[in-house]
Design a protein around this motif. Structure first.
Motif, PDB file in Angstrom:
ATOM      1  N   PRO A  83       0.804  -1.231   0.000  1.00 15.96           N
ATOM      2  CA  PRO A  83       0.000   0.000   0.000  1.00 15.96           C
ATOM      3  C   PRO A  83       0.838   1.283   0.000  1.00 15.96           C
ATOM      4  O   PRO A  83       0.442   2.274  -0.621  1.00 15.96           O
ATOM      5  CB  PRO A  83      -0.825  -0.102   1.283  1.00 15.96           C
ATOM      6  CG  PRO A  83      -0.825  -1.541   1.642  1.00 15.96           C
ATOM      7  CD  PRO A  83       0.449  -2.120   1.103  1.00 15.96           C
ATOM      8  N   GLY A  84       1.971   1.277   0.670  1.00 15.51           N
ATOM      9  CA  GLY A  84       2.824   2.462   0.683  1.00 15.51           C
ATOM     10  C   GLY A  84       3.405   2.754  -0.689  1.00 15.51           C
ATOM     11  O   GLY A  84       3.423   3.911  -1.141  1.00 15.51           O
ATOM     12  N   LEU A  85       3.880   1.709  -1.368  1.00 15.22           N
ATOM     13  CA  LEU A  85       4.408   1.889  -2.723  1.00 15.22           C
ATOM     14  C   LEU A  85       3.303   2.350  -3.668  1.00 15.22           C
ATOM     15  O   LEU A  85       3.523   3.228  -4.522  1.00 15.22           O
ATOM     16  CB  LEU A  85       5.029   0.591  -3.234  1.00 15.22           C
ATOM     17  CG  LEU A  85       6.287   0.109  -2.526  1.00 15.22           C
ATOM     18  CD1 LEU A  85       6.717  -1.250  -3.065  1.00 15.22           C
ATOM     19  CD2 LEU A  85       7.416   1.132  -2.664  1.00 15.22           C
ATOM     20  N   LYS A  86       2.126   1.764  -3.511  1.00 14.66           N
ATOM     21  CA  LYS A  86       0.989   2.138  -4.347  1.00 14.66           C
ATOM     22  C   LYS A  86       0.671   3.622  -4.161  1.00 14.66           C
ATOM     23  O   LYS A  86       0.464   4.352  -5.135  1.00 14.66           O
ATOM     24  CB  LYS A  86      -0.221   1.283  -3.970  1.00 14.66           C
ATOM     25  CG  LYS A  86      -1.424   1.464  -4.853  1.00 14.66           C
ATOM     26  CD  LYS A  86      -2.615   0.625  -4.408  1.00 14.66           C
ATOM     27  CE  LYS A  86      -2.303  -0.822  -4.261  1.00 14.66           C
ATOM     28  NZ  LYS A  86      -3.492  -1.663  -4.050  1.00 14.66           N
ATOM     29  N   HIS A  87       0.666   4.064  -2.920  1.00  9.81           N
ATOM     30  CA  HIS A  87       0.328   5.464  -2.659  1.00  9.81           C
ATOM     31  C   HIS A  87       1.415   6.408  -3.181  1.00  9.81           C
ATOM     32  O   HIS A  87       1.094   7.474  -3.710  1.00  9.81           O
ATOM     33  CB  HIS A  87       0.067   5.689  -1.170  1.00  9.81           C
ATOM     34  CG  HIS A  87      -0.724   6.927  -0.927  1.00  9.81           C
ATOM     35  ND1 HIS A  87      -2.037   7.061  -1.311  1.00  9.81           N
ATOM     36  CD2 HIS A  87      -0.369   8.118  -0.392  1.00  9.81           C
ATOM     37  CE1 HIS A  87      -2.464   8.261  -1.005  1.00  9.81           C
ATOM     38  NE2 HIS A  87      -1.471   8.932  -0.442  1.00  9.81           N
ATOM     39  N   GLU A 118      14.677  -1.440 -19.039  1.00 13.80           N
ATOM     40  CA  GLU A 118      15.484  -1.613 -17.826  1.00 13.80           C
ATOM     41  C   GLU A 118      14.672  -1.277 -16.570  1.00 13.80           C
ATOM     42  O   GLU A 118      14.741  -2.002 -15.565  1.00 13.80           O
ATOM     43  CB  GLU A 118      16.745  -0.729 -17.878  1.00 13.80           C
ATOM     44  CG  GLU A 118      17.741  -1.111 -18.960  1.00 13.80           C
ATOM     45  CD  GLU A 118      17.337  -0.653 -20.366  1.00 13.80           C
ATOM     46  OE1 GLU A 118      17.849  -1.241 -21.338  1.00 13.80           O
ATOM     47  OE2 GLU A 118      16.503   0.271 -20.509  1.00 13.80           O
ATOM     48  N   LEU A 119      13.913  -0.184 -16.614  1.00 12.27           N
ATOM     49  CA  LEU A 119      13.095   0.213 -15.463  1.00 12.27           C
ATOM     50  C   LEU A 119      12.016  -0.831 -15.198  1.00 12.27           C
ATOM     51  O   LEU A 119      11.806  -1.246 -14.056  1.00 12.27           O
ATOM     52  CB  LEU A 119      12.475   1.595 -15.702  1.00 12.27           C
ATOM     53  CG  LEU A 119      11.593   2.173 -14.600  1.00 12.27           C
ATOM     54  CD1 LEU A 119      12.328   2.231 -13.263  1.00 12.27           C
ATOM     55  CD2 LEU A 119      11.092   3.564 -15.006  1.00 12.27           C
ATOM     56  N   ALA A 120      11.346  -1.286 -16.243  1.00 14.36           N
ATOM     57  CA  ALA A 120      10.309  -2.312 -16.079  1.00 14.36           C
ATOM     58  C   ALA A 120      10.914  -3.606 -15.538  1.00 14.36           C
ATOM     59  O   ALA A 120      10.343  -4.235 -14.642  1.00 14.36           O
ATOM     60  CB  ALA A 120       9.603  -2.561 -17.416  1.00 14.36           C
ATOM     61  N   ALA A 121      12.066  -3.999 -16.043  1.00 12.96           N
ATOM     62  CA  ALA A 121      12.718  -5.229 -15.568  1.00 12.96           C
ATOM     63  C   ALA A 121      13.142  -5.099 -14.110  1.00 12.96           C
ATOM     64  O   ALA A 121      12.987  -6.052 -13.324  1.00 12.96           O
ATOM     65  CB  ALA A 121      13.928  -5.557 -16.448  1.00 12.96           C
ATOM     66  N   ALA A 122      13.668  -3.941 -13.727  1.00 13.21           N
ATOM     67  CA  ALA A 122      14.083  -3.734 -12.335  1.00 13.21           C
ATOM     68  C   ALA A 122      12.885  -3.849 -11.395  1.00 13.21           C
ATOM     69  O   ALA A 122      12.974  -4.491 -10.340  1.00 13.21           O
ATOM     70  CB  ALA A 122      14.760  -2.377 -12.175  1.00 13.21           C
ATOM     71  N   LEU A 123      11.763  -3.261 -11.781  1.00 15.16           N
ATOM     72  CA  LEU A 123      10.571  -3.336 -10.930  1.00 15.16           C
ATOM     73  C   LEU A 123       9.965  -4.734 -10.925  1.00 15.16           C
ATOM     74  O   LEU A 123       9.570  -5.234  -9.874  1.00 15.16           O
ATOM     75  CB  LEU A 123       9.541  -2.300 -11.379  1.00 15.16           C
ATOM     76  CG  LEU A 123       9.846  -0.889 -10.917  1.00 15.16           C
ATOM     77  CD1 LEU A 123       9.043   0.128 -11.692  1.00 15.16           C
ATOM     78  CD2 LEU A 123       9.596  -0.761  -9.419  1.00 15.16           C
ATOM     79  N   LEU A 145      13.862   0.880  -3.883  1.00 14.68           N
ATOM     80  CA  LEU A 145      12.621   0.419  -4.513  1.00 14.68           C
ATOM     81  C   LEU A 145      11.627   1.569  -4.648  1.00 14.68           C
ATOM     82  O   LEU A 145      10.976   1.714  -5.689  1.00 14.68           O
ATOM     83  CB  LEU A 145      12.007  -0.743  -3.716  1.00 14.68           C
ATOM     84  CG  LEU A 145      10.693  -1.306  -4.254  1.00 14.68           C
ATOM     85  CD1 LEU A 145      10.830  -1.775  -5.693  1.00 14.68           C
ATOM     86  CD2 LEU A 145      10.209  -2.444  -3.346  1.00 14.68           C
ATOM     87  N   GLU A 146      11.499   2.389  -3.638  1.00 16.09           N
ATOM     88  CA  GLU A 146      10.595   3.537  -3.711  1.00 16.09           C
ATOM     89  C   GLU A 146      11.012   4.494  -4.822  1.00 16.09           C
ATOM     90  O   GLU A 146      10.165   5.014  -5.553  1.00 16.09           O
ATOM     91  CB  GLU A 146      10.549   4.263  -2.366  1.00 16.09           C
ATOM     92  CG  GLU A 146       9.850   3.468  -1.289  1.00 16.09           C
ATOM     93  CD  GLU A 146      10.079   3.998   0.119  1.00 16.09           C
ATOM     94  OE1 GLU A 146       9.352   3.560   1.028  1.00 16.09           O
ATOM     95  OE2 GLU A 146      10.976   4.843   0.322  1.00 16.09           O
ATOM     96  N   LEU A 147      12.306   4.694  -4.986  1.00 18.92           N
ATOM     97  CA  LEU A 147      12.794   5.551  -6.068  1.00 18.92           C
ATOM     98  C   LEU A 147      12.444   4.966  -7.435  1.00 18.92           C
ATOM     99  O   LEU A 147      12.071   5.699  -8.354  1.00 18.92           O
ATOM    100  CB  LEU A 147      14.304   5.773  -5.946  1.00 18.92           C
ATOM    101  CG  LEU A 147      14.744   6.641  -4.764  1.00 18.92           C
ATOM    102  CD1 LEU A 147      16.264   6.580  -4.602  1.00 18.92           C
ATOM    103  CD2 LEU A 147      14.266   8.077  -4.924  1.00 18.92           C
ATOM    104  N   LEU A 148      12.560   3.654  -7.563  1.00 20.82           N
ATOM    105  CA  LEU A 148      12.168   3.004  -8.821  1.00 20.82           C
ATOM    106  C   LEU A 148      10.682   3.214  -9.097  1.00 20.82           C
ATOM    107  O   LEU A 148      10.274   3.497 -10.226  1.00 20.82           O
ATOM    108  CB  LEU A 148      12.493   1.508  -8.780  1.00 20.82           C
ATOM    109  CG  LEU A 148      13.955   1.106  -8.897  1.00 20.82           C
ATOM    110  CD1 LEU A 148      14.135  -0.376  -8.573  1.00 20.82           C
ATOM    111  CD2 LEU A 148      14.484   1.417 -10.287  1.00 20.82           C
ATOM    112  N   VAL A 149       9.871   3.057  -8.068  1.00 20.01           N
ATOM    113  CA  VAL A 149       8.418   3.234  -8.211  1.00 20.01           C
ATOM    114  C   VAL A 149       8.099   4.675  -8.611  1.00 20.01           C
ATOM    115  O   VAL A 149       7.279   4.915  -9.509  1.00 20.01           O
ATOM    116  CB  VAL A 149       7.688   2.832  -6.904  1.00 20.01           C
ATOM    117  CG1 VAL A 149       6.248   3.317  -6.893  1.00 20.01           C
ATOM    118  CG2 VAL A 149       7.747   1.319  -6.712  1.00 20.01           C
ATOM    119  N   LEU A 150       8.717   5.644  -7.966  1.00 22.99           N
ATOM    120  CA  LEU A 150       8.490   7.051  -8.301  1.00 22.99           C
ATOM    121  C   LEU A 150       8.920   7.351  -9.742  1.00 22.99           C
ATOM    122  O   LEU A 150       8.191   8.036 -10.483  1.00 22.99           O
ATOM    123  CB  LEU A 150       9.244   7.948  -7.313  1.00 22.99           C
ATOM    124  CG  LEU A 150       8.707   7.937  -5.879  1.00 22.99           C
ATOM    125  CD1 LEU A 150       9.712   8.573  -4.929  1.00 22.99           C
ATOM    126  CD2 LEU A 150       7.361   8.636  -5.795  1.00 22.99           C
TER     127      LEU A 150
END
Length: 188
Positions: free
Chosen positions: A60-64, A137-142, A116-121
């Protein structure tokens, strides 16, 4: 100033929506009033929101954070205001609520976020660009960090927030004062 009347027809659907909104959020949400001018769009909007609320593959935190990054990129003051209130009311940990305040300038505050949060942002912003700039690369990392189910949910949440934010901006909706009732200040 809203570009559409916030007094939709006085139908049973709109009265029920206003009742539910007051009971749940303490006031009638302006996006609901705007969309209330078209019953089919309103019903689809409500079904979509209720369905998305049941998704649970992504933290939920990553989603938000992703939702707030998309709203900030589009500069939707209504979405940012409501998002601050939601962060406070979702029961997110205090450190996550604090991070929400840094989302609009996350690139200048990278030390406040995990890798991980930086990747999500970054992903949320990349998806939100008028021509999305998501890289392999971004999609693969996530995908590697989250798994495919959570990655799909992340992508869907960013797309949903793009829908919300772009519609609210087009309607001319602005802050409704939600963040005034919580510990996190709104950024207008």
């Amino acid at each position: 100033m809203a570009r559409i009347s916030l007094t939709p027809p006085h139908t049973l659907l709109n009265r029920l929506g206003a009742w539910y909104s007051r009971r749940t959020y303490g006031k009638v949400l302006d996006p609901g009033l705007a969309v209330g001018h078209n019953a089919r769009v309103l019903l689809t909007y409500v079904r979509q929101e209720r369905g998305a609320a049941k998704w649970n593959s992504l933290d939920p935190g990553l989603k938000h954070l992703a939702v707030m990054a998309a709203a900030a990129r589009i500069n939707c003051s209504w979405c940012m205001d409501f998002g601050h209130w939601a962060a406070d009311s979702l029961g997110l940990p205090a450190d996550m609520v604090t991070k929400v305040t840094k989302v609009p300038q996350w690139r200048d505050n990278q030390d406040a976020f995990t890798e991980l949060e930086l990747l999500v942002l970054d992903y949320a912003e990349a998806m939100t660009e008028t021509e999305p700039r998501v890289t392999d690369e971004l999609a693969a990392a996530l995908t590697g960090r989250l798994g495919e189910a959570a990655f799909v949910e992340l992508t869907a949440m960013v797309a949903l927030e793009n829908y919300r934010s772009r519609m609210n901006r087009a309607f001319g909706l602005t802050s409704q004062g939600f963040s005034d009732a919580c510990a996190v200040a709104s950024r207008e």
